[in-house]
Design an enzyme around this catalytic site. Sequence first.
Site, PDB file in Angstrom:
ATOM      1  N   CYS A  24       0.814  -1.224   0.000  1.00 17.78           N
ATOM      2  CA  CYS A  24       0.000   0.000   0.000  1.00 17.78           C
ATOM      3  C   CYS A  24       0.846   1.272   0.000  1.00 17.78           C
ATOM      4  CB  CYS A  24      -0.945   0.009   1.195  1.00 17.78           C
ATOM      5  SG  CYS A  24      -2.059  -1.397   1.172  1.00 17.78           S
ATOM      6  N   HIS A  82      -3.871   7.119   2.464  1.00 18.88           N
ATOM      7  CA  HIS A  82      -4.178   5.798   1.925  1.00 18.88           C
ATOM      8  C   HIS A  82      -5.589   5.431   2.372  1.00 18.88           C
ATOM      9  CE1 HIS A  82      -4.247   1.674   0.986  1.00 18.88           C
ATOM     10  NE2 HIS A  82      -3.923   1.209   2.183  1.00 18.88           N
ATOM     11  N   ASN A 129     -10.252  -0.241  -0.667  1.00 25.48           N
ATOM     12  CA  ASN A 129      -8.800  -0.104  -0.510  1.00 25.48           C
ATOM     13  C   ASN A 129      -8.131  -0.625  -1.777  1.00 25.48           C
ATOM     14  OD1 ASN A 129      -6.093  -0.600   0.117  1.00 25.48           O
ATOM     15  ND2 ASN A 129      -6.530  -1.175   2.236  1.00 25.48           N
TER      16      ASN A 129
HETATM   17  O1  UT7 Z   1      -3.928  -1.369   3.448  1.00 27.67           O
HETATM   18  C1  UT7 Z   1      -3.868  -2.258   4.501  1.00 27.67           C
HETATM   19  C2  UT7 Z   1      -4.887  -3.365   4.285  1.00 27.67           C
HETATM   20  N1  UT7 Z   1      -5.618  -3.690   5.459  1.00 27.67           N
HETATM   21  C3  UT7 Z   1      -6.780  -3.099   5.776  1.00 27.67           C
HETATM   22  O2  UT7 Z   1      -7.263  -2.256   5.094  1.00 27.67           O
HETATM   23  C4  UT7 Z   1      -7.472  -3.618   7.023  1.00 27.67           C
HETATM   24  C5  UT7 Z   1      -7.419  -2.733   8.213  1.00 27.67           C
HETATM   25  N2  UT7 Z   1      -8.286  -3.296   9.250  1.00 27.67           N
HETATM   26  C6  UT7 Z   1      -9.606  -3.091   9.206  1.00 27.67           C
HETATM   27  O3  UT7 Z   1     -10.080  -2.382   8.347  1.00 27.67           O
HETATM   28  C7  UT7 Z   1     -10.460  -3.757  10.270  1.00 27.67           C
HETATM   29  O4  UT7 Z   1      -9.638  -4.402  11.222  1.00 27.67           O
HETATM   30  C8  UT7 Z   1     -11.457  -4.767   9.651  1.00 27.67           C
HETATM   31  C9  UT7 Z   1     -12.482  -4.022   8.825  1.00 27.67           C
HETATM   32  C10 UT7 Z   1     -10.730  -5.789   8.789  1.00 27.67           C
HETATM   33  C11 UT7 Z   1     -12.183  -5.519  10.750  1.00 27.67           C
HETATM   34  O5  UT7 Z   1     -12.860  -4.618  11.599  1.00 27.67           O
HETATM   35  P1  UT7 Z   1     -12.804  -4.809  13.167  1.00 27.67           P
HETATM   36  O6  UT7 Z   1     -13.686  -3.790  13.748  1.00 27.67           O
HETATM   37  O7  UT7 Z   1     -11.353  -4.821  13.552  1.00 27.67           O
HETATM   38  O8  UT7 Z   1     -13.499  -6.211  13.339  1.00 27.67           O
HETATM   39  P2  UT7 Z   1     -12.901  -7.533  14.006  1.00 27.67           P
HETATM   40  O9  UT7 Z   1     -11.809  -8.083  13.143  1.00 27.67           O
HETATM   41  O10 UT7 Z   1     -12.601  -7.233  15.442  1.00 27.67           O
HETATM   42  O11 UT7 Z   1     -14.117  -8.488  13.910  1.00 27.67           O
HETATM   43  C12 UT7 Z   1     -15.334  -8.246  14.622  1.00 27.67           C
HETATM   44  C13 UT7 Z   1     -16.327  -9.332  14.248  1.00 27.67           C
HETATM   45  C14 UT7 Z   1     -15.758 -10.739  14.283  1.00 27.67           C
HETATM   46  O12 UT7 Z   1     -16.754 -11.593  14.772  1.00 27.67           O
HETATM   47  P3  UT7 Z   1     -16.712 -12.098  16.291  1.00 27.67           P
HETATM   48  O13 UT7 Z   1     -15.426 -12.856  16.414  1.00 27.67           O
HETATM   49  O14 UT7 Z   1     -16.745 -10.841  17.118  1.00 27.67           O
HETATM   50  O15 UT7 Z   1     -17.930 -12.945  16.399  1.00 27.67           O
HETATM   51  C15 UT7 Z   1     -15.527 -11.071  12.826  1.00 27.67           C
HETATM   52  O16 UT7 Z   1     -15.592 -12.446  12.565  1.00 27.67           O
HETATM   53  O17 UT7 Z   1     -16.784  -9.127  12.904  1.00 27.67           O
HETATM   54  C16 UT7 Z   1     -16.665 -10.358  12.158  1.00 27.67           C
HETATM   55  N3  UT7 Z   1     -16.427 -10.041  10.761  1.00 27.67           N
HETATM   56  C17 UT7 Z   1     -17.416  -9.806   9.895  1.00 27.67           C
HETATM   57  N4  UT7 Z   1     -18.745  -9.787  10.025  1.00 27.67           N
HETATM   58  C18 UT7 Z   1     -19.487  -9.493   8.953  1.00 27.67           C
HETATM   59  C19 UT7 Z   1     -15.237  -9.922  10.114  1.00 27.67           C
HETATM   60  N5  UT7 Z   1     -15.434  -9.610   8.827  1.00 27.67           N
HETATM   61  C20 UT7 Z   1     -16.792  -9.542   8.667  1.00 27.67           C
HETATM   62  C21 UT7 Z   1     -17.612  -9.237   7.574  1.00 27.67           C
HETATM   63  N6  UT7 Z   1     -18.957  -9.223   7.756  1.00 27.67           N
HETATM   64  N7  UT7 Z   1     -17.129  -8.944   6.345  1.00 27.67           N
END
Ligand code: UT7
Length: 329
Positions: A116, A256, A286
Amino acid sequence: MVALIPVGIAGSGSYMPEKVLSNEDLERMVNTSDEWIRDRTGISERRIAAADEDSGSMGARAAERALADAGVDAADVDLLLCATTTPDMPFPATACHIQEHIGAMSAGGFDINSACSGFVFAFNTAVQYVATGAYRNVLVVGTEKLSTITNWEDRDTCVIFGDGAGAMLLRPLDDAGRGEVVSTSMHIKGGNDDVLSVPAGGSRRPASVETVTAREHTMRMGGSKVYRFAVSTFVRLVRDSLEEHGLDQLGMIVPHQVNQRIIESALEKLDLPREAAWSIIDRVGNTAAASIPMTFDDAYRNDALPKGKLICNIAFGAGLSWGHFLVRW
Ligand code: UT7
């Protein structure tokens, strides 16, 4: 000592593939919801390249627009740098494909891969060549077909990424007439493959039936680690790059497009309003190395870059890697 030549941005362009993949489309593919994606990322839709498009052809479209904006012929490009995580092939360089598409047949060139942060690193590299007088017209392209390294069954990652391309033409400031480069930075910190990587397909783990079956040619991400790193790095890059100028000199942050929550959380820590950073993430997701030039181009074409003020372009991603370029518009 070599007297350095001031460098400016002579032209900007971008390209978005036609096909839109909405959150509703994703609801039909994985266990997710429009509401979750919007709340957690700020993304409503992203673009997906057609089967006959690749990073090279999309990069070429963006490059042509940047050249048209600058009023410079492709034949006059001296150097072509392509930042991409999704090259058309392991080799030759995608820069060669872009060169052929646009007819920049006098240009030298090569690819830069720093995920990125790739465009910022390529831009900063280009600045050196113009500043030393080695080249006059340096084209910098950021282009990604991330849909080819996305696991479309993994809801943790597939909702985030999209395809697209952006480009800028750098020239001596006297020719460019705008966008004076004020400062640049580039950093990497290895040992973080677990944060974000594509495990297979390189020399460490070449393609095999096993790697394909296990989908190891797609992105693996520790989302929350990226999240924390992105917020703190965003804040640090803005603070450090503006320290000697003062925050009142800031015209716009072009960050970004990692996640709208990350952008807003960093702005809050900087005590800056939501409008201080330009965002297109709701429409494109992204796009890794294409993210900064696509976002810059959108701000530019919407006349949102305040004249005489500093535009702070910041990127961070896999590696880890991070960097900035600051320009006075
Ligand atoms: O350029 C660098 C590339 N990387 C990125 O852009 C990613 C940066 N990180 C993020 O944007 C965030 O960490 C995410 C959007 C990936 C995740 O958001 P979060 O608020 O950190 O969620 P989390 O990983 O803590 O997950 C919360 C819950 C989980 O369920 P449980 O374990 O609480 O039951 C996940 O399994 O949300 C669940 N989850 C989803 N639910 C619905 C994860 N992905 C999804 C989804 N739809 N697509």
